[in-house]
Scaffold this motif. Structure first.
Motif, PDB file in Angstrom:
ATOM      1  N   UNK A  38       5.823 -14.658   2.295  1.00  0.00           N
ATOM      2  CA  UNK A  38       6.848 -14.381   1.289  1.00  0.00           C
ATOM      3  C   UNK A  38       7.436 -15.678   0.742  1.00  0.00           C
ATOM      4  N   UNK A  39       7.678 -16.640   1.631  1.00  0.00           N
ATOM      5  CA  UNK A  39       8.197 -17.938   1.186  1.00  0.00           C
ATOM      6  C   UNK A  39       7.213 -18.608   0.234  1.00  0.00           C
ATOM      7  N   UNK A  40       5.928 -18.595   0.606  1.00  0.00           N
ATOM      8  CA  UNK A  40       4.915 -19.233  -0.240  1.00  0.00           C
ATOM      9  C   UNK A  40       4.724 -18.490  -1.558  1.00  0.00           C
ATOM     10  N   UNK A  41       4.840 -17.165  -1.524  1.00  0.00           N
ATOM     11  CA  UNK A  41       4.714 -16.395  -2.759  1.00  0.00           C
ATOM     12  C   UNK A  41       5.844 -16.742  -3.717  1.00  0.00           C
ATOM     13  N   UNK A  42       7.054 -16.831  -3.195  1.00  0.00           N
ATOM     14  CA  UNK A  42       8.199 -17.189  -4.031  1.00  0.00           C
ATOM     15  C   UNK A  42       8.065 -18.624  -4.533  1.00  0.00           C
ATOM     16  N   UNK A  43       7.633 -19.534  -3.653  1.00  0.00           N
ATOM     17  CA  UNK A  43       7.438 -20.923  -4.056  1.00  0.00           C
ATOM     18  C   UNK A  43       6.371 -21.032  -5.133  1.00  0.00           C
ATOM     19  N   UNK A 124      15.504 -17.996   5.948  1.00  0.00           N
ATOM     20  CA  UNK A 124      15.071 -16.719   5.377  1.00  0.00           C
ATOM     21  C   UNK A 124      14.281 -16.956   4.091  1.00  0.00           C
ATOM     22  N   UNK A 125      13.257 -16.160   3.857  1.00  0.00           N
ATOM     23  CA  UNK A 125      12.359 -16.418   2.731  1.00  0.00           C
ATOM     24  C   UNK A 125      13.083 -16.414   1.385  1.00  0.00           C
ATOM     25  N   UNK A 126      14.167 -15.662   1.300  1.00  0.00           N
ATOM     26  CA  UNK A 126      14.891 -15.571   0.031  1.00  0.00           C
ATOM     27  C   UNK A 126      15.849 -16.743  -0.182  1.00  0.00           C
ATOM     28  N   UNK A 127      15.936 -17.660   0.788  1.00  0.00           N
ATOM     29  CA  UNK A 127      16.824 -18.819   0.648  1.00  0.00           C
ATOM     30  C   UNK A 127      16.489 -19.618  -0.604  1.00  0.00           C
ATOM     31  N   UNK A 128      15.197 -19.682  -0.933  1.00  0.00           N
ATOM     32  CA  UNK A 128      14.791 -20.461  -2.091  1.00  0.00           C
ATOM     33  C   UNK A 128      15.415 -19.929  -3.373  1.00  0.00           C
ATOM     34  N   UNK A 129      15.634 -18.623  -3.441  1.00  0.00           N
ATOM     35  CA  UNK A 129      16.286 -18.052  -4.615  1.00  0.00           C
ATOM     36  C   UNK A 129      17.723 -18.549  -4.727  1.00  0.00           C
ATOM     37  N   UNK A 130      18.422 -18.585  -3.590  1.00  0.00           N
ATOM     38  CA  UNK A 130      19.791 -19.080  -3.600  1.00  0.00           C
ATOM     39  C   UNK A 130      19.857 -20.539  -3.991  1.00  0.00           C
ATOM     40  N   UNK A 163       9.723 -26.962   0.521  1.00  0.00           N
ATOM     41  CA  UNK A 163       8.559 -26.698   1.368  1.00  0.00           C
ATOM     42  C   UNK A 163       8.352 -27.821   2.375  1.00  0.00           C
ATOM     43  N   UNK A 164       8.626 -29.056   1.958  1.00  0.00           N
ATOM     44  CA  UNK A 164       8.534 -30.192   2.889  1.00  0.00           C
ATOM     45  C   UNK A 164       9.541 -30.032   4.020  1.00  0.00           C
ATOM     46  N   UNK A 165      10.757 -29.659   3.664  1.00  0.00           N
ATOM     47  CA  UNK A 165      11.809 -29.444   4.667  1.00  0.00           C
ATOM     48  C   UNK A 165      11.385 -28.366   5.668  1.00  0.00           C
ATOM     49  N   UNK A 166      10.954 -27.229   5.169  1.00  0.00           N
ATOM     50  CA  UNK A 166      10.576 -26.119   6.046  1.00  0.00           C
ATOM     51  C   UNK A 166       9.391 -26.473   6.935  1.00  0.00           C
ATOM     52  N   UNK A 167       8.403 -27.168   6.358  1.00  0.00           N
ATOM     53  CA  UNK A 167       7.208 -27.521   7.124  1.00  0.00           C
ATOM     54  C   UNK A 167       7.535 -28.511   8.230  1.00  0.00           C
ATOM     55  N   UNK A 168       8.255 -29.574   7.889  1.00  0.00           N
ATOM     56  CA  UNK A 168       8.606 -30.573   8.898  1.00  0.00           C
ATOM     57  C   UNK A 168       9.465 -29.958  10.000  1.00  0.00           C
ATOM     58  N   UNK A 169      10.439 -29.139   9.620  1.00  0.00           N
ATOM     59  CA  UNK A 169      11.319 -28.545  10.625  1.00  0.00           C
ATOM     60  C   UNK A 169      10.525 -27.679  11.606  1.00  0.00           C
ATOM     61  N   UNK A 170       9.596 -26.897  11.087  1.00  0.00           N
ATOM     62  CA  UNK A 170       8.770 -26.073  11.970  1.00  0.00           C
ATOM     63  C   UNK A 170       7.894 -26.947  12.866  1.00  0.00           C
TER      64      UNK A 170
END
Length: 227
Positions: A38-43, A124-130, A163-170
């Motif tokens: 869902x995150x990647x779809x929104x991105x 949350x995947x919808x964070x990108x919308x916010x 996406x960089x933030x999410x990837x590195x954090x994971x």
């Protein structure tokens, strides 16, 4: 079920010690793969819009990309330092981050045990919308000043940074064996960034230091860098 004991600083009326079970805080039926999809779809949707606008960018417009990335680094630092680590209303970010993520993963217990533990790490995947809504005035301003091309460059930079933030954090929370198999764990730069983030997870220091998850630029500039 993973259960970890975490000693908390005496802040905000929190108890001195908490026995934290990660599984109790992950919704039934949660799928990290669906979350990432869902995150990647929104991105992808936002990046497609960015590409359409950036196709009209002039060469000089792309010079704004490093500026946008520095601004994103500042926003990351500000949001992490304030609503994520201070009980500012409506306190949702504070509860999800300081009172959930940091109890699930202390500096001595950083690694996920199961893939579903990523639900306590990823936004949350919808964070990108916010974030898009918050950043949209700057994108509109860029469009007004320079045209849609610069607005597209801004949007692409914002999506890429998130996406960089999410990837590195994971990645910081994955087992060493997994990181080594992927070749990431052997990178000295990655290990320095991971150590920087692990230090932030010391419960007594989490609200004071190492707020950048990506590049610790603002931590260095504002004196919150600690090793």
């Amino acid at each position: 079920m993973t259960r970890a004991n975490a000693t908390l600083p005496n802040v905000g009326g929190l108890p001195a010690a908490v026995s934290f079970a990660r599984a109790e805080h992950i919704p039934a039926g949660y799928s990290p793969w669906r979350h990432m999809a869902l995150t990647l779809a929104l991105a992808t949707g936002l990046a497609t819009l960015g590409l359409a606008l950036a196709s009209r960018a002039r060469a000089a417009d792309w010079l704004g990309l490093p500026v946008f990335l520095v601004i994103a680094n500042f926003i990351e630092w500000m949001v992490h330092r304030n609503p994520m680590h201070r009980p500012l209303r409506p306190r949702l970010l504070y509860k999800n981050h300081a009172q959930l993520h940091h109890l699930a993963f202390t500096d001595a217990n950083m690694v996920i045990d199961r893939t579903v533990d990523l639900g306590l790490i990823m936004m949350p995947w919808y964070t990108m919308l916010g974030l898009f809504a918050v950043a949209s005035p700057m994108m509109v301003l860029a469009g007004v000043l320079r045209g849609p091309g610069l607005a597209g460059v801004f949007l692409l930079g914002a999506v890429g940074y998130f996406l960089c933030y999410e990837t590195l954090h994971a990645l910081y929370h994955l087992p060493d064996a997994t990181l080594d198999r992927a070749g990431i764990g052997r990178l000295r730069a990655f290990r320095r960034l991971q150590a920087h983030h692990r230090h932030h997870h010391i419960l007594g220091r989490m609200a004071a230091v190492n707020f950048n998850v990506t590049v610790p630029l603002m931590d260095r500039l504002f004196g919150t860098l600690e090793k």
